[in-house]
Design an enzyme around this catalytic site. Sequence first.
Site, PDB file in Angstrom:
ATOM      1  N   THR A   1       0.833  -1.193   0.000  1.00 29.50           N
ATOM      2  CA  THR A   1       0.000   0.000   0.000  1.00 29.50           C
ATOM      3  C   THR A   1       0.868   1.243   0.000  1.00 29.50           C
ATOM      4  O   THR A   1       2.087   1.156   0.042  1.00 29.50           O
ATOM      5  CB  THR A   1      -0.914   0.004   1.241  1.00 29.50           C
ATOM      6  OG1 THR A   1      -1.927   0.973   1.063  1.00 29.50           O
ATOM      7  CG2 THR A   1      -0.145   0.284   2.509  1.00 29.50           C
TER       8      THR A   1
ATOM      9  N   LYS B   1      -7.673   2.209   4.153  1.00 30.92           N
ATOM     10  CA  LYS B   1      -6.553   1.889   5.033  1.00 30.92           C
ATOM     11  C   LYS B   1      -6.245   3.018   5.999  1.00 30.92           C
ATOM     12  O   LYS B   1      -5.219   3.012   6.664  1.00 30.92           O
ATOM     13  CB  LYS B   1      -5.319   1.586   4.188  1.00 30.92           C
ATOM     14  CG  LYS B   1      -5.561   0.481   3.178  1.00 30.92           C
ATOM     15  CD  LYS B   1      -4.442   0.445   2.181  1.00 30.92           C
ATOM     16  CE  LYS B   1      -4.820  -0.423   1.007  1.00 30.92           C
ATOM     17  NZ  LYS B   1      -3.809  -0.362  -0.039  1.00 30.92           N
TER      18      LYS B   1
ATOM     19  N   GLY C   1      -3.091   5.592   9.635  1.00 32.77           N
ATOM     20  CA  GLY C   1      -3.050   4.814   8.401  1.00 32.77           C
ATOM     21  C   GLY C   1      -2.145   3.625   8.592  1.00 32.77           C
ATOM     22  O   GLY C   1      -1.226   3.646   9.422  1.00 32.77           O
TER      23      GLY C   1
ATOM     24  N   SER D   1       4.730   0.338   0.088  1.00 30.44           N
ATOM     25  CA  SER D   1       5.550   0.127  -1.104  1.00 30.44           C
ATOM     26  C   SER D   1       5.704   1.373  -1.946  1.00 30.44           C
ATOM     27  O   SER D   1       6.736   1.578  -2.575  1.00 30.44           O
ATOM     28  CB  SER D   1       4.971  -1.004  -1.951  1.00 30.44           C
ATOM     29  OG  SER D   1       3.652  -0.706  -2.331  1.00 30.44           O
TER      30      SER D   1
END
Length: 176
Positions: free
Chosen positions: A5, A37, A49, A129
Amino acid sequence: MFEATTILGYKADGKAVIGGDGQVTFGDTVLKSNATKIRTLYEGQILAGFAGSTADAFNLFDMFEGFLNEKRGDLFKSVIAFSKAWRKDKHLRQLEAMMIVLNKEHIFILSGTGDVVEPQDGKIAAIGSGGNYAISAARALDKHANLAPVDLVKESLQIAGELCIYTNTNIKILEL
């Protein structure tokens, strides 16, 4: 680095903003493109988050909110207590997960290894990522553009979504 994410937190001009993409992957397959998220915690005073397993997110958000309630919304005291508990728990410390938590005064990155990191600039943090893409864009926009905090987060995540294969442009944003 998580192939999971992208979450970006930003605080400036008396505002706190967090945003995240919607992509959930399993290996090289997209399982869901519209996941949420990010969330507000402690009576809408804290933004959070998560990057990592979706199932773990619910447990960690609930656990962190428990510390926020115990510490009456004091973000600094809550992140310290949460970090100690996360690091000491035999099962939770095995999670490959990270969180960003912020309010209008503080922003922190938390991990299961016990890390509590306040960004050097005190205002921009990214995980996941696509985090390096998002933070690079956010730093450039913060330095060279005159955008409202919510617009800076949205544009930075848009850029990350266009570069990172594990990040999409289905962006959700929360603001204090």
